[in-house]
Design an enzyme around this catalytic site. Structure first.
Site, PDB file in Angstrom:
ATOM      1  N   GLY A  15       2.911  -1.189   4.261  1.00 46.73           N
ATOM      2  CA  GLY A  15       2.980   0.224   3.916  1.00 46.73           C
ATOM      3  C   GLY A  15       4.404   0.631   3.601  1.00 46.73           C
ATOM      4  N   GLY A  16       5.083   1.190   4.597  1.00 46.96           N
ATOM      5  CA  GLY A  16       6.415   1.772   4.404  1.00 46.96           C
ATOM      6  C   GLY A  16       7.396   0.893   3.643  1.00 46.96           C
ATOM      7  N   GLU A  42      -6.698   4.569   8.069  1.00 49.10           N
ATOM      8  CA  GLU A  42      -6.509   6.004   7.776  1.00 49.10           C
ATOM      9  C   GLU A  42      -7.776   6.584   7.159  1.00 49.10           C
ATOM     10  OE1 GLU A  42      -2.833   5.579   5.593  1.00 49.10           O
ATOM     11  OE2 GLU A  42      -1.834   4.996   7.451  1.00 49.10           O
ATOM     12  N   HIS A  51      -9.406   1.043   5.150  1.00 53.47           N
ATOM     13  CA  HIS A  51      -8.104   1.256   5.809  1.00 53.47           C
ATOM     14  C   HIS A  51      -8.312   2.184   7.007  1.00 53.47           C
ATOM     15  CE1 HIS A  51      -3.978   2.483   6.535  1.00 53.47           C
ATOM     16  NE2 HIS A  51      -3.608   1.426   5.840  1.00 53.47           N
ATOM     17  N   GLY A  73       2.653   2.028  10.668  1.00 53.91           N
ATOM     18  CA  GLY A  73       3.591   3.136  10.502  1.00 53.91           C
ATOM     19  C   GLY A  73       4.324   3.504  11.775  1.00 53.91           C
ATOM     20  N   GLU A  88      -5.265  -5.136  10.629  1.00 54.51           N
ATOM     21  CA  GLU A  88      -4.246  -4.101  10.792  1.00 54.51           C
ATOM     22  C   GLU A  88      -4.451  -3.365  12.111  1.00 54.51           C
ATOM     23  OE1 GLU A  88      -2.350  -2.927   6.829  1.00 54.51           O
ATOM     24  OE2 GLU A  88      -4.028  -1.590   7.183  1.00 54.51           O
ATOM     25  N   ASN A 135       0.863  -1.185   0.000  1.00 54.07           N
ATOM     26  CA  ASN A 135       0.000   0.000   0.000  1.00 54.07           C
ATOM     27  C   ASN A 135       0.897   1.233   0.000  1.00 54.07           C
ATOM     28  OD1 ASN A 135      -1.826   2.042   0.488  1.00 54.07           O
ATOM     29  ND2 ASN A 135      -2.222   1.466   2.610  1.00 54.07           N
ATOM     30  N   TRP A 136       0.965   1.887  -1.137  1.00 51.78           N
ATOM     31  CA  TRP A 136       1.906   3.011  -1.257  1.00 51.78           C
ATOM     32  C   TRP A 136       1.379   4.303  -0.642  1.00 51.78           C
ATOM     33  CZ3 TRP A 136       3.725   2.599  -7.089  1.00 51.78           C
ATOM     34  CH2 TRP A 136       4.354   1.351  -7.280  1.00 51.78           C
TER      35      TRP A 136
HETATM   36  C1  PEP Z   1      -0.634   0.081   6.027  1.00 52.11           C
HETATM   37  O1  PEP Z   1      -0.662   1.255   5.729  1.00 52.11           O
HETATM   38  O2  PEP Z   1      -1.549  -0.650   5.664  1.00 52.11           O
HETATM   39  C2  PEP Z   1       0.511  -0.397   6.786  1.00 52.11           C
HETATM   40  C3  PEP Z   1       0.432  -1.594   7.296  1.00 52.11           C
HETATM   41  O3  PEP Z   1       1.592   0.447   6.926  1.00 52.11           O
HETATM   42  P1  PEP Z   1       3.048   0.085   7.579  1.00 52.11           P
HETATM   43  O4  PEP Z   1       3.477  -1.210   6.978  1.00 52.11           O
HETATM   44  O5  PEP Z   1       3.928   1.224   7.199  1.00 52.11           O
HETATM   45  O6  PEP Z   1       2.823  -0.039   9.047  1.00 52.11           O
END
Ligand code: PEP
Length: 255
Positions: A238-239, A103, A101, A179, A173, A12-13
Protein backbone atom coordinates in the site's frame (compact mmCIF):
# COMPACT_ATOMS: atom_id res chain seq x y z
CA UNK A 1 13.64 -19.44 -17.55
CA UNK A 2 11.06 -18.32 -15.05
CA UNK A 3 10.29 -20.21 -11.86
CA UNK A 4 6.87 -21.82 -11.49
CA UNK A 5 5.99 -18.98 -9.15
CA UNK A 6 7.41 -15.81 -10.61
CA UNK A 7 7.54 -13.15 -7.87
CA UNK A 8 4.76 -10.57 -8.14
CA UNK A 9 5.22 -7.14 -6.61
CA UNK A 10 1.93 -5.28 -6.61
CA UNK A 11 1.17 -1.71 -5.59
CA UNK A 12 -2.30 -0.90 -4.26
CA UNK A 13 -2.69 2.85 -4.51
CA UNK A 14 -6.09 2.87 -2.79
CA UNK A 15 -7.87 6.26 -3.02
CA UNK A 16 -4.76 8.26 -3.81
CA UNK A 17 -3.85 10.32 -6.82
CA UNK A 18 -5.25 12.50 -9.55
CA UNK A 19 -4.65 11.37 -13.13
CA UNK A 20 -1.63 13.68 -13.35
CA UNK A 21 -0.17 12.23 -10.15
CA UNK A 22 -0.86 8.67 -11.32
CA UNK A 23 0.82 9.27 -14.66
CA UNK A 24 3.81 10.87 -13.02
CA UNK A 25 4.19 7.87 -10.68
CA UNK A 26 3.93 5.37 -13.55
CA UNK A 27 6.35 7.36 -15.71
CA UNK A 28 8.77 7.30 -12.80
CA UNK A 29 8.37 3.56 -12.32
CA UNK A 30 8.70 2.76 -16.02
CA UNK A 31 11.94 4.72 -16.12
CA UNK A 32 13.37 3.47 -12.86
CA UNK A 33 12.40 -0.18 -13.45
CA UNK A 34 13.13 -0.35 -17.16
CA UNK A 35 15.72 -3.12 -16.85
CA UNK A 36 13.68 -5.11 -14.36
CA UNK A 37 10.53 -4.89 -16.48
CA UNK A 38 12.43 -5.91 -19.61
CA UNK A 39 14.03 -8.90 -17.88
CA UNK A 40 10.66 -10.40 -16.98
CA UNK A 41 12.06 -12.21 -13.95
CA UNK A 42 9.60 -10.43 -11.68
CA UNK A 43 6.08 -9.33 -12.40
CA UNK A 44 5.21 -5.76 -11.43
CA UNK A 45 1.66 -4.49 -11.08
CA UNK A 46 0.00 -1.23 -10.04
CA UNK A 47 -3.60 -0.73 -8.97
CA UNK A 48 -4.60 2.92 -9.42
CA UNK A 49 -8.02 4.33 -8.53
CA UNK A 50 -10.72 3.80 -11.17
CA UNK A 51 -10.42 7.40 -12.38
CA UNK A 52 -6.79 6.87 -13.41
CA UNK A 53 -7.11 3.33 -14.77
CA UNK A 54 -7.57 4.30 -18.40
CA UNK A 55 -4.68 6.74 -18.43
CA UNK A 56 -2.36 4.35 -16.60
CA UNK A 57 -3.33 1.38 -18.78
CA UNK A 58 -2.55 3.42 -21.91
CA UNK A 59 0.83 4.42 -20.54
CA UNK A 60 1.66 0.86 -19.52
CA UNK A 61 0.52 -0.66 -22.83
CA UNK A 62 3.43 -2.25 -24.65
CA UNK A 63 5.41 -2.65 -21.43
CA UNK A 64 5.31 -5.59 -19.04
CA UNK A 65 3.89 -3.42 -16.24
CA UNK A 66 0.52 -4.89 -15.28
CA UNK A 67 -2.43 -2.78 -14.24
CA UNK A 68 -5.21 -3.79 -11.86
CA UNK A 69 -8.50 -2.37 -10.66
CA UNK A 70 -9.05 -2.32 -6.90
CA UNK A 71 -12.57 -3.74 -7.01
CA UNK A 72 -15.41 -4.68 -9.36
CA UNK A 73 -19.08 -5.62 -9.24
CA UNK A 74 -20.31 -9.10 -10.13
CA UNK A 75 -22.98 -8.14 -12.67
CA UNK A 76 -22.09 -7.44 -16.29
CA UNK A 77 -24.44 -4.45 -16.70
CA UNK A 78 -27.62 -2.96 -15.36
CA UNK A 79 -29.10 -0.55 -12.84
CA UNK A 80 -26.27 -0.61 -10.31
CA UNK A 81 -25.46 3.05 -9.73
CA UNK A 82 -21.82 3.62 -8.96
CA UNK A 83 -20.64 0.13 -9.80
CA UNK A 84 -18.09 -1.01 -12.40
CA UNK A 85 -18.29 -4.38 -14.17
CA UNK A 86 -15.40 -6.71 -14.99
CA UNK A 87 -16.12 -6.13 -18.70
CA UNK A 88 -15.67 -2.37 -18.26
CA UNK A 89 -12.34 -2.99 -16.57
CA UNK A 90 -11.16 -5.43 -19.23
CA UNK A 91 -12.23 -2.93 -21.89
CA UNK A 92 -9.52 -0.55 -20.62
CA UNK A 93 -6.79 -3.11 -21.26
CA UNK A 94 -6.52 -3.75 -17.54
CA UNK A 95 -5.46 -7.32 -16.72
CA UNK A 96 -6.23 -7.81 -13.03
CA UNK A 97 -8.57 -6.90 -10.21
CA UNK A 98 -7.97 -6.94 -6.45
CA UNK A 99 -10.88 -8.54 -4.57
CA UNK A 100 -11.66 -9.05 -0.91
CA UNK A 101 -9.30 -6.39 0.41
CA UNK A 102 -9.89 -6.02 4.15
CA UNK A 103 -10.93 -2.39 3.62
CA UNK A 104 -13.70 -3.64 1.31
CA UNK A 105 -14.66 -6.31 3.83
CA UNK A 106 -14.55 -4.06 6.90
CA UNK A 107 -15.60 -0.61 5.67
CA UNK A 108 -17.99 -1.65 2.91
CA UNK A 109 -19.30 -4.85 4.49
CA UNK A 110 -18.35 -7.22 1.70
CA UNK A 111 -18.78 -10.82 2.75
CA UNK A 112 -17.35 -14.07 1.44
CA UNK A 113 -20.41 -14.77 -0.73
CA UNK A 114 -20.18 -11.39 -2.48
CA UNK A 115 -16.46 -11.81 -3.00
CA UNK A 116 -17.05 -15.24 -4.54
CA UNK A 117 -19.58 -13.77 -7.00
CA UNK A 118 -17.13 -11.03 -7.95
CA UNK A 119 -14.32 -13.56 -8.34
CA UNK A 120 -16.33 -15.72 -10.71
CA UNK A 121 -17.44 -12.71 -12.74
CA UNK A 122 -13.88 -11.38 -13.00
CA UNK A 123 -12.49 -14.75 -14.07
CA UNK A 124 -15.25 -15.17 -16.64
CA UNK A 125 -14.13 -11.86 -18.12
CA UNK A 126 -10.53 -13.05 -18.34
CA UNK A 127 -9.23 -10.87 -15.52
CA UNK A 128 -6.59 -12.20 -13.15
CA UNK A 129 -7.69 -11.89 -9.53
CA UNK A 130 -5.64 -10.94 -6.47
CA UNK A 131 -7.73 -12.31 -3.64
CA UNK A 132 -7.00 -10.87 -0.19
CA UNK A 133 -7.50 -12.77 3.04
CA UNK A 134 -6.45 -11.84 6.55
CA UNK A 135 -7.28 -11.82 10.23
CA UNK A 136 -7.93 -9.06 12.75
CA UNK A 137 -5.69 -8.60 15.78
CA UNK A 138 -8.40 -10.05 18.04
CA UNK A 139 -8.63 -13.14 15.83
CA UNK A 140 -4.84 -13.56 15.92
CA UNK A 141 -4.71 -13.06 19.69
CA UNK A 142 -7.48 -15.64 20.03
CA UNK A 143 -5.46 -18.18 18.04
CA UNK A 144 -7.87 -18.16 15.10
CA UNK A 145 -5.60 -16.87 12.33
CA UNK A 146 -5.36 -20.03 10.26
CA UNK A 147 -9.05 -20.88 10.67
CA UNK A 148 -10.04 -17.38 9.52
CA UNK A 149 -7.84 -17.22 6.43
CA UNK A 150 -8.66 -20.81 5.49
CA UNK A 151 -12.36 -20.02 5.75
CA UNK A 152 -11.99 -16.99 3.47
CA UNK A 153 -9.92 -19.02 1.01
CA UNK A 154 -12.34 -21.94 0.98
CA UNK A 155 -15.29 -19.63 0.36
CA UNK A 156 -13.51 -18.16 -2.64
CA UNK A 157 -11.88 -21.22 -4.20
CA UNK A 158 -13.87 -24.33 -3.32
CA UNK A 159 -15.18 -25.99 -6.46
CA UNK A 160 -13.80 -23.24 -8.68
CA UNK A 161 -12.59 -24.45 -12.08
CA UNK A 162 -9.42 -22.57 -12.97
CA UNK A 163 -8.10 -22.73 -16.52
CA UNK A 164 -4.64 -21.63 -15.34
CA UNK A 165 -3.00 -21.45 -11.90
CA UNK A 166 -2.05 -17.81 -12.41
CA UNK A 167 -5.68 -16.75 -12.78
CA UNK A 168 -5.86 -16.35 -9.01
CA UNK A 169 -3.16 -14.97 -6.73
CA UNK A 170 -3.77 -15.09 -2.99
CA UNK A 171 -2.66 -12.21 -0.80
CA UNK A 172 -2.29 -12.81 2.92
CA UNK A 173 -2.84 -9.45 4.56
CA UNK A 174 -3.08 -9.47 8.35
CA UNK A 175 -5.43 -6.56 9.06
CA UNK A 176 -3.38 -5.45 12.06
CA UNK A 177 -0.40 -4.92 9.74
CA UNK A 178 -2.12 -2.88 7.01
CA UNK A 179 -1.16 0.78 7.09
CA UNK A 180 0.01 0.46 10.69
CA UNK A 181 3.75 0.15 10.21
CA UNK A 182 3.46 -3.10 12.17
CA UNK A 183 4.64 -5.84 9.83
CA UNK A 184 4.25 -9.57 10.41
CA UNK A 185 7.62 -11.17 11.05
CA UNK A 186 8.91 -13.33 8.21
CA UNK A 187 8.29 -16.40 10.39
CA UNK A 188 4.72 -15.35 11.24
CA UNK A 189 3.96 -14.70 7.57
CA UNK A 190 5.60 -17.93 6.40
CA UNK A 191 3.58 -19.97 8.89
CA UNK A 192 0.30 -18.61 7.48
CA UNK A 193 1.47 -18.86 3.86
CA UNK A 194 2.38 -22.53 4.35
CA UNK A 195 -1.04 -23.19 5.89
CA UNK A 196 -2.72 -21.37 3.00
CA UNK A 197 -0.80 -23.35 0.41
CA UNK A 198 -1.83 -26.60 2.08
CA UNK A 199 -5.43 -25.36 2.16
CA UNK A 200 -5.33 -24.48 -1.56
CA UNK A 201 -4.11 -28.03 -2.25
CA UNK A 202 -6.90 -29.58 -0.16
CA UNK A 203 -9.37 -27.54 -2.21
CA UNK A 204 -8.08 -29.28 -5.32
CA UNK A 205 -6.44 -26.15 -6.66
CA UNK A 206 -2.88 -25.95 -8.06
CA UNK A 207 -1.16 -25.18 -4.77
CA UNK A 208 2.42 -25.47 -5.98
CA UNK A 209 1.87 -23.02 -8.81
CA UNK A 210 -0.49 -20.54 -7.15
CA UNK A 211 1.25 -17.44 -5.89
CA UNK A 212 0.66 -16.20 -2.37
CA UNK A 213 1.64 -12.59 -1.69
CA UNK A 214 2.21 -11.03 1.71
CA UNK A 215 0.73 -7.59 2.39
CA UNK A 216 0.88 -5.36 5.45
CA UNK A 217 3.41 -2.55 5.89
CA UNK A 218 5.87 -3.98 3.37
CA UNK A 219 8.72 -1.46 3.04
CA UNK A 220 12.18 -1.39 1.47
CA UNK A 221 13.73 -2.32 4.81
CA UNK A 222 11.63 -5.43 5.49
CA UNK A 223 10.92 -6.86 2.04
CA UNK A 224 14.11 -8.93 1.80
CA UNK A 225 13.39 -10.97 4.94
CA UNK A 226 9.82 -11.61 3.85
CA UNK A 227 10.78 -12.61 0.30
CA UNK A 228 13.36 -15.07 1.65
CA UNK A 229 10.52 -17.25 2.95
CA UNK A 230 9.73 -20.37 0.96
CA UNK A 231 6.01 -19.71 0.56
CA UNK A 232 6.05 -15.93 0.09
CA UNK A 233 5.85 -15.27 -3.64
CA UNK A 234 5.56 -11.52 -3.68
CA UNK A 235 4.08 -8.51 -1.94
CA UNK A 236 0.94 -6.43 -2.04
CA UNK A 237 2.10 -2.98 -1.05
CA UNK A 238 0.00 0.00 0.00
CA UNK A 239 1.76 3.10 1.33
CA UNK A 240 5.22 2.34 -0.01
CA UNK A 241 3.87 1.86 -3.55
CA UNK A 242 3.11 5.57 -3.80
CA UNK A 243 6.78 6.52 -4.00
CA UNK A 244 8.89 5.52 -7.00
CA UNK A 245 12.09 4.83 -5.10
CA UNK A 246 10.46 2.89 -2.27
CA UNK A 247 8.40 0.71 -4.59
CA UNK A 248 11.35 0.18 -6.94
CA UNK A 249 13.47 -1.07 -4.04
CA UNK A 250 10.68 -3.46 -3.08
CA UNK A 251 10.56 -4.76 -6.67
CA UNK A 252 14.32 -5.17 -6.48
CA UNK A 253 14.16 -7.21 -3.26
CA UNK A 254 17.19 -9.33 -2.46
CA UNK A 255 16.41 -12.76 -1.09
C1 PEP B 1 -2.70 -2.85 1.46
O1 PEP B 1 -3.46 -1.90 1.44
O2 PEP B 1 -2.98 -3.85 0.81
C2 PEP B 1 -1.49 -2.72 2.25
C3 PEP B 1 -0.80 -3.81 2.46
O3 PEP B 1 -1.15 -1.48 2.74
P1 PEP B 1 0.23 -1.05 3.50
O4 PEP B 1 1.35 -1.61 2.69
O5 PEP B 1 0.21 0.43 3.53
O6 PEP B 1 0.16 -1.68 4.85
Amino acid sequence: MTTPRRPLLAGNWKMHGTRAEALSLVEGLLGRLQGQLASGTREVLVAPPFTALDAVARLAAGTSLRVAAQNCFHEARGAYTGEISPAMIADLGVSHVILGHSERREIFGEDDAQIRRKLEAALAQGLGVILCVGETLAQRDGGHTVAVVEGQTRAALEGLALARPDQVTLAYEPIWAIGTGRVASPAQAQEVHAALRACVGRLGQPAKQMRILYGGSVKPDNVDGLMAQADIDGALVGGASLEVEAFARIVEFEA
